[in-house]
Scaffold this active site. Structure first.
Site, PDB file in Angstrom:
ATOM      1  N   HIS A 261       0.843  -1.189   0.000  1.00 38.09           N
ATOM      2  CA  HIS A 261       0.000   0.000   0.000  1.00 38.09           C
ATOM      3  C   HIS A 261       0.883   1.245   0.000  1.00 38.09           C
ATOM      4  O   HIS A 261       2.014   1.218   0.471  1.00 38.09           O
ATOM      5  CB  HIS A 261      -0.874  -0.044   1.254  1.00 38.09           C
ATOM      6  CG  HIS A 261      -1.888   1.045   1.337  1.00 38.09           C
ATOM      7  ND1 HIS A 261      -1.736   2.131   2.158  1.00 38.09           N
ATOM      8  CD2 HIS A 261      -3.071   1.218   0.699  1.00 38.09           C
ATOM      9  CE1 HIS A 261      -2.796   2.920   2.041  1.00 38.09           C
ATOM     10  NE2 HIS A 261      -3.617   2.388   1.152  1.00 38.09           N
ATOM     11  N   ASP A 353       0.733  -6.415   6.993  1.00 37.07           N
ATOM     12  CA  ASP A 353      -0.279  -5.404   6.702  1.00 37.07           C
ATOM     13  C   ASP A 353      -1.583  -6.164   6.465  1.00 37.07           C
ATOM     14  O   ASP A 353      -1.809  -6.727   5.397  1.00 37.07           O
ATOM     15  CB  ASP A 353       0.130  -4.588   5.473  1.00 37.07           C
ATOM     16  CG  ASP A 353      -0.877  -3.486   5.152  1.00 37.07           C
ATOM     17  OD1 ASP A 353      -2.018  -3.553   5.651  1.00 37.07           O
ATOM     18  OD2 ASP A 353      -0.522  -2.573   4.387  1.00 37.07           O
ATOM     19  N   LYS A 390     -12.494  -1.556   7.527  1.00 42.50           N
ATOM     20  CA  LYS A 390     -12.713  -2.137   6.199  1.00 42.50           C
ATOM     21  C   LYS A 390     -13.514  -3.432   6.255  1.00 42.50           C
ATOM     22  O   LYS A 390     -14.319  -3.680   5.384  1.00 42.50           O
ATOM     23  CB  LYS A 390     -11.371  -2.413   5.514  1.00 42.50           C
ATOM     24  CG  LYS A 390     -10.728  -1.177   4.914  1.00 42.50           C
ATOM     25  CD  LYS A 390      -9.449  -1.516   4.182  1.00 42.50           C
ATOM     26  CE  LYS A 390      -8.829  -0.258   3.578  1.00 42.50           C
ATOM     27  NZ  LYS A 390      -7.445  -0.494   3.140  1.00 42.50           N
TER      28      LYS A 390
HETATM   29  C1  LIG Z   1      -6.495   0.301   2.739  1.00 39.98           C
HETATM   30  C2  LIG Z   1      -5.142  -0.213   3.011  1.00 39.98           C
HETATM   31  C3  LIG Z   1      -4.279   0.444   3.889  1.00 39.98           C
HETATM   32  C4  LIG Z   1      -4.639   1.749   4.524  1.00 39.98           C
HETATM   33  O1  LIG Z   1      -5.678   1.614   5.409  1.00 39.98           O
HETATM   34  P1  LIG Z   1      -6.626   2.850   5.832  1.00 39.98           P
HETATM   35  O2  LIG Z   1      -7.313   2.287   7.008  1.00 39.98           O
HETATM   36  O3  LIG Z   1      -7.483   3.134   4.670  1.00 39.98           O
HETATM   37  O4  LIG Z   1      -5.742   3.988   6.173  1.00 39.98           O
HETATM   38  C5  LIG Z   1      -3.056  -0.131   4.158  1.00 39.98           C
HETATM   39  N1  LIG Z   1      -2.695  -1.269   3.567  1.00 39.98           N
HETATM   40  C6  LIG Z   1      -3.474  -1.927   2.694  1.00 39.98           C
HETATM   41  C7  LIG Z   1      -3.008  -3.198   2.084  1.00 39.98           C
HETATM   42  C8  LIG Z   1      -4.730  -1.414   2.375  1.00 39.98           C
HETATM   43  O5  LIG Z   1      -5.511  -2.045   1.485  1.00 39.98           O
END
Ligand SMILES: *Cc1c(COP(=O)(O)O)cnc(C)c1O
Length: 759
Positions: A261, A353, A390
């Site tokens: 990301h 992540d 998410k």
């Molecule tokens: C969306 C995402 C992020 C960032 O997350 P937010 O909560 O939107 O700041 C980091 N890493 C990955 C792989 C993502 O898909």
């Protein structure tokens, strides 16, 4: 608490409507409860009771008639079966057995140990019983709330007149204008009064992790299996940077998943680290796969470090931290154990992540595939960063950072300096409260059942898609209309022996097996990667299994544009694939709408319906381009272009060889800030050091990182970018999304400009 009326009481009793002494007694209890404003749900059979419970998981008390007569139509379910099912899902909601004192000797211990008390239906007065139930429901609801949210609510209820920030003072300031009043009415009084500031000592401090905030973080750590959990109010974007700023210093070598990301790239810049990349596989459909397992081999990594011209001391041959995106956007999740084993001696810190994977811990299907799994004190210290918002239930920006200690030291008070660097001194309390609630929702067994539901829906959808394909093939359609969308998934989904329950609980079914062809990745190691069933990739026609383009094809962008018009927004669109997500928010049957729209699309395509009918706005905006064309024609034109350009081959080539690193991302960024850069057309970047990260969607992973230089060996990158640019000119309304480029209109053409370091 003035919201008891929102939490019904469930009564399961087959005599509720009978003209018997027991029926009359039960009806009296219901009457009393209703008089006290409790909503009551009545169920007359065991099955009915189970359904009522499943569709009202927020009931505050359950009363079950012990003498419930088993019915053949229900599979002879007894009161004991109902209690077992409820307790699996909710260990705490009060359950009372409605029975007679004489019957108690016949009640088995397994039931007695799971209930909260008895109601002697023919002996106690209805008012007494109702009071008893009411007290139990109240106590239960008081205990349901997690610490921070509870504290926040108490505070808001108690203190109406605040003199502290935020300046709107519980929303009052908004009332001084028309726009403000509409804002106030829209969000509601509580949302505004709960928007508090750090000047409220009762609620502790996020920056110090004290008071009820600290308590909430400790409870979340328990739920998510971490040694310590930090609530992050700036999303995983901030959480990733906290991990890095707390562990990595300038010049440190870091192992970075190339499928990372943006925030990871920002962390590389901020820390001044030297990245060495781990390359993910790609298949013929353009789907991003797992990092090849051989990329994790210590000798391969040592060679990469040795070969990197930016590493100051290549003799070191170790790295400070490794970051892996798990699961990938496309739903590939790794065996954490296999990765950790390979990296064990190479890095003291391992960062997963898990922006899309906060639910993994709660369902056995994902065992061994997430960061906070299995402790190895001599192994790397593990971080997992999760965008709670998410995939679980939390407000946007609500994210958690989990730590599990291994050999890499993480001293909380020093690490907290990094935490504070990315945390506002006025954090949004409603985000914190939502994280607190998200953790509570997953506690105990509840998490498993919530995830199970999402998996269940996804499996049903996956099967349905295969069955539809079979039905279409068996129908009397003209042969060219036999096509249907395919789901990218293991063949075992249709095995006669694999019923839904089996599929939900056997990870084996979802593994990327080295002997299977469906996934299209080679060099996969047994047990290494798994497809997460809730992330569903749908393939559109156009690519032959095994590679190569068909004569006919339907680029996915056309399908998803059509779906968007019908209110269905997909998660991600590739060239011939698109991704949909089944999360906690899924409701039964939601995918029915998607199926209906896909059918409608098929009918329009098969009839070559005029674009005036399919995309009226598009034709209105670009009449010269699209008037008179049909949907089939458009698909063929676009497919023809992608085929001639061999775009999927090109994309593969782009990731086959990385551009060479000319300087660190931090140095490239310094040039950018100082203005020592020039905007260069994408077609002319060969030989130039790029100052930004360039990410085309699709495929959605960076083709160039700041500080990298394309050479003759990486010509494919330039070809891909210029081909996207040409695509935009040919298909207005379907423009590619490319992050990191400035688009400038020249002679009616969109030209991509990319910042390169000045020479
Ligand atoms: C969306 C995402 C992020 C960032 O997350 P937010 O909560 O939107 O700041 C980091 N890493 C990955 C792989 C993502 O898909």
């Amino acid at each position: 608490m003035d919201y008891l009326e929102e939490f019904p009481i469930l009564i399961i009793d087959d005599e509720l409507h009978s003209d018997t002494a027991e029926g009359r007694a039960s009806r009296e209890i219901v009457k009393e409860l209703k008089a006290e404003d409790f909503p009551v749900i009545e169920a007359l059979t065991a099955r009915d009771g189970i359904h009522a419970f499943l569709s009202h998981p927020h009931v505050s008390c359950i009363i079950i008639d012990w003498e419930l007569a088993p019915e053949a139509a229900d599979g002879m379910l007894t009161a004991a079966d109902v209690i077992t099912l409820i307790r699996e899902r909710n260990p705490k909601v009060p359950i009372f057995l409605n029975t007679e004192k004489l019957a108690i000797t016949a009640i088995p211990l397994s039931v007695i140990s799971r209930i909260d008390g008895y109601i002697w239906k023919l002996e106690d007065t209805p008012a007494f019983i109702a009071g008893h139930i009411k007290r139990a429901a109240k106590n239960y609801l008081a205990d349901v709330l997690p610490p921070f949210f509870q504290g926040l609510m108490d505070y808001v209820e108690e203190y109406k007149y605040s003199w502290h920030t935020p300046g709107h003072m519980g929303g009052v300031a908004f009332l001084k204008s028309a726009a403000g009043r509409i804002f106030y009415n829209f969000f509601g009084e509580n949302a505004l009064r709960a928007d508090l500031s750090v000047s409220v000592p009762e609620l502790g401090s996020l920056l110090k992790h004290s008071g009820v905030v600290g308590e909430a973080e400790r409870m979340a750590a328990e739920v998510f299996g971490a040694d310590r959990t930090y609530f992050v109010t700036g999303g995983t974007s901030a959480a990733n940077k906290i991990v890095w700023l707390g562990t990595v210093t300038p010049g440190d070598v870091v192992l970075v998943d190339r499928n990372c990301h943006k925030s990871v790239m920002h962390a590389i810049i901020m820390t001044g680290a030297v990245p060495v990349y781990l390359i993910p596989a790609r298949n013929e459909y353009g789907i991003i796969g797992p990092i090849h397992s051989h990329e994790f081999r210590p000798e391969v990594i040592r060679e990469k470090i040795r070969a990197c011209p930016l590493v100051e001391d290549p003799a070191l041959q170790t790295a400070r931290l490794a970051v892996i995106t798990n699961s990938t956007y496309d739903g590939i999740c790794y065996s954490k154990e296999l990765i950790e084993k390979q990296l064990r001696d190479l890095v003291p810190y391992l960062h997963f992540d898990e922006a899309w994977f906060a639910y993994a811990r709660f369902h056995p299907l994902y065992a061994g595939r997430f960061g906070m799994h299995a402790r190895d004190e001599a192994g790397p210290t593990v971080f997992a960063t999760q965008s709670t918002h998410k995939v679980l239930a939390a407000f946007s920006q609500g994210s958690m950072l989990h730590v599990r200690h291994g050999r890499g030291p993480v001293d909380h008070s020093r690490f907290n300096e990094a935490f504070m660097m990315f945390t506002s001194t006025s954090p949004q309390y409603t985000i914190i409260a939502s994280l607190d609630v998200a953790a509570r929702m997953m506690a105990g067994h509840s998490g498993k059942f919530l995830i199970e539901e999402a998996i269940e829906e996804a499996v049903v959808f996956r099967k349905k898609m295969v069955m539809l394909a079979e039905e279409i093939r068996a129908s009397p359609l003209p042969e060219e209309n036999y096509w249907w969308f395919t789901v990218w998934q293991p063949d075992c989904i249709m095995d006669p022996g694999a019923d839904d329950r089996f599929l939900r609980n056997h990870a084996d079914c979802w593994l990327l097996d080295p002997h299977d062809t469906w996934h299209g990745f080679d060099g996969i190691v047994e047990g290494y990667a798994m497809l997460d069933p809730i992330k569903v990739t749908i393939l559109t026609p156009g690519i032959r299994p095994g590679g190569g383009m068909e004569d006919r094809g339907i680029p996915a962008g056309i399908v998803t544009k059509y779906l968007r018009k019908s209110g269905i927004v997909v998660e991600k669109t590739g060239y011939y694939s698109f991704l949909i997500l089944f999360t906690l928010g899924i409701t039964k049957g939601k995918s029915g709408t998607l199926l209906a729209e896909l059918f409608r699309f098929k009918a329009l395509y098969d009839r070559n319906s005029p674009l005036e009918e399919v995309f009226p706005d598009l034709v209105q905006e670009h009449p010269a381009r699209y008037a008179g064309l049909g949907l089939y024609d458009l698909c063929q034109e676009m497919h023809g272009y992608l085929k001639d350009e061999a775009v999927t081959e090109l994309v593969r080539a782009v990731y086959a060889a990385l551009p060479e690193p000319a300087m660190t991302p931090a140095e490239a960024y310094r040039h950018l800030v100082r203005g020592e850069v020039a905007a260069v057309p994408a077609s002319a970047i060969e030989g130039r050091t790029v100052a930004v990260m360039v990410v085309p969607y699709p495929p959605g992973i960076p083709v160039i990182m700041p500080g990298e230089r394309c050479g003759p060996a990486t010509r494919a990158i330039v070809d891909l970018l210029t081909s996207l640019q040409e695509f935009d000119a040919l298909f207005p309304g379907f423009e590619s999304e490319v992050h990191g480029v400035d688009i400038i209109a020249e002679d009616g053409q969109r030209v991509y400009y990319i910042y390169c370091v000045e020479e």
